[in-house]
Scaffold this motif. Structure first.
Motif, PDB file in Angstrom:
ATOM      1  N   UNK A  28       0.820  -1.211   0.000  1.00 40.92           N
ATOM      2  CA  UNK A  28       0.000   0.000   0.000  1.00 40.92           C
ATOM      3  C   UNK A  28       0.849   1.254   0.000  1.00 40.92           C
ATOM      4  N   UNK A  29       1.841   1.306   0.862  1.00 42.29           N
ATOM      5  CA  UNK A  29       2.696   2.498   0.924  1.00 42.29           C
ATOM      6  C   UNK A  29       3.513   2.657  -0.353  1.00 42.29           C
ATOM      7  N   UNK A  30       3.966   1.568  -0.950  1.00 42.11           N
ATOM      8  CA  UNK A  30       4.707   1.680  -2.208  1.00 42.11           C
ATOM      9  C   UNK A  30       3.811   2.130  -3.356  1.00 42.11           C
ATOM     10  N   UNK A  31       2.514   1.949  -3.221  1.00 36.86           N
ATOM     11  CA  UNK A  31       1.576   2.455  -4.223  1.00 36.86           C
ATOM     12  C   UNK A  31       1.383   3.966  -4.151  1.00 36.86           C
ATOM     13  N   UNK A  32       1.758   4.570  -3.023  1.00 36.17           N
ATOM     14  CA  UNK A  32       1.742   6.019  -2.818  1.00 36.17           C
ATOM     15  C   UNK A  32       0.394   6.666  -3.173  1.00 36.17           C
ATOM     16  N   UNK A  33      -0.692   6.033  -2.780  1.00 32.74           N
ATOM     17  CA  UNK A  33      -2.030   6.592  -2.981  1.00 32.74           C
ATOM     18  C   UNK A  33      -2.571   6.951  -1.594  1.00 32.74           C
ATOM     19  N   UNK A  76       9.954   1.377  -0.418  1.00 33.54           N
ATOM     20  CA  UNK A  76       9.941   0.952   0.975  1.00 33.54           C
ATOM     21  C   UNK A  76       9.994  -0.566   1.095  1.00 33.54           C
ATOM     22  N   UNK A  77      10.708  -1.042   2.118  1.00 32.98           N
ATOM     23  CA  UNK A  77      10.654  -2.450   2.511  1.00 32.98           C
ATOM     24  C   UNK A  77      10.314  -2.491   3.998  1.00 32.98           C
ATOM     25  N   UNK A  78       9.287  -3.269   4.338  1.00 35.32           N
ATOM     26  CA  UNK A  78       8.907  -3.512   5.736  1.00 35.32           C
ATOM     27  C   UNK A  78       9.143  -4.976   6.045  1.00 35.32           C
ATOM     28  N   UNK A  79       9.585  -5.266   7.275  1.00 34.79           N
ATOM     29  CA  UNK A  79       9.780  -6.646   7.701  1.00 34.79           C
ATOM     30  C   UNK A  79       9.246  -6.831   9.105  1.00 34.79           C
ATOM     31  N   UNK A  94      13.425   2.864   3.775  1.00 37.89           N
ATOM     32  CA  UNK A  94      12.948   3.387   2.496  1.00 37.89           C
ATOM     33  C   UNK A  94      13.955   4.371   1.938  1.00 37.89           C
ATOM     34  N   UNK A  95      13.862   4.558   0.632  1.00 41.37           N
ATOM     35  CA  UNK A  95      14.725   5.507  -0.074  1.00 41.37           C
ATOM     36  C   UNK A  95      13.853   6.455  -0.880  1.00 41.37           C
ATOM     37  N   UNK A 142      11.307  -0.894 -10.244  1.00 46.58           N
ATOM     38  CA  UNK A 142      10.413   0.141 -10.784  1.00 46.58           C
ATOM     39  C   UNK A 142       9.418   0.591  -9.711  1.00 46.58           C
ATOM     40  N   UNK A 143       8.991   1.837  -9.774  1.00 55.02           N
ATOM     41  CA  UNK A 143       8.032   2.347  -8.794  1.00 55.02           C
ATOM     42  C   UNK A 143       6.841   1.405  -8.665  1.00 55.02           C
TER      43      UNK A 143
END
Length: 158
Positions: A28-33, A76-79, A94-95, A142-143
């Motif tokens: 969800x966060x990587x989707x940036x919506x 972002x990567x979450x673990x 995240x970068x 890719x994004x």
């Protein structure tokens, strides 16, 4: 309690359902919506994110709009770190770059608490970041959603 349909997986969490919940949050966060991400939280959810304390979906959405307007090409990567019946602790990195093409890598941890329908009621985040050279980026997909075969934080030395 939220009036919406349940957001699976639901508490009490097993190890497998916790890993799934963490990945869904990352996706969800990587989707940036911002509007879509805000729907994962209860209408009265409260956060601590650095020195900001958004409360409720409207404030969370505004926070995310501002965040992703400034944190460009965000990945972002979450673990999973630990969990119990309705709480999850994650570590993440995240970068992103700013509008001057200065790159940053951020590291942190979050503590999450969920209601019985699987919505997050509380999110407490601690974050540290530092500048990096673009050549030192580790999150190069890719994004969007991180590929399933992409290295995890430990494999990346984070």
């Amino acid at each position: 309690m939220t009036p919406e349909a349940p957001r699976h997986p639901l508490p009490p969490f097993s190890n497998d359902s916790t890993i799934e919940k963490v990945r869904l949050a990352e996706d969800g966060w990587n989707g940036r919506n911002p509007a879509k991400v805000a729907l994962a939280y209860t209408p009265d959810s409260n956060w601590r994110n650095r020195a900001e304390f958004p409360e409720g979906r409207a404030q969370i959405e505004k926070f995310l709009v501002r965040k992703w307007a400034n944190e460009l090409d965000y990945r972002l990567i979450k673990e999973l770190w630990a969990h119990d019946s309705n709480r999850i602790a994650v570590r993440y990195a995240y970068e992103y770059h700013d509008d001057s093409e200065n790159w940053f890598q951020a590291h942190g941890n979050e503590n999450w608490e969920f209601d019985e329908k699987g919505y997050m009621t509380r999110r407490f985040a601690n974050i540290n970041e530092h500048p990096i050279q673009e050549a030192n980026r580790k999150f190069q997909w890719p994004l969007g959603r991180r590929p399933d075969d992409h290295s995890c934080l430990i494999d990346l030395g984070l």
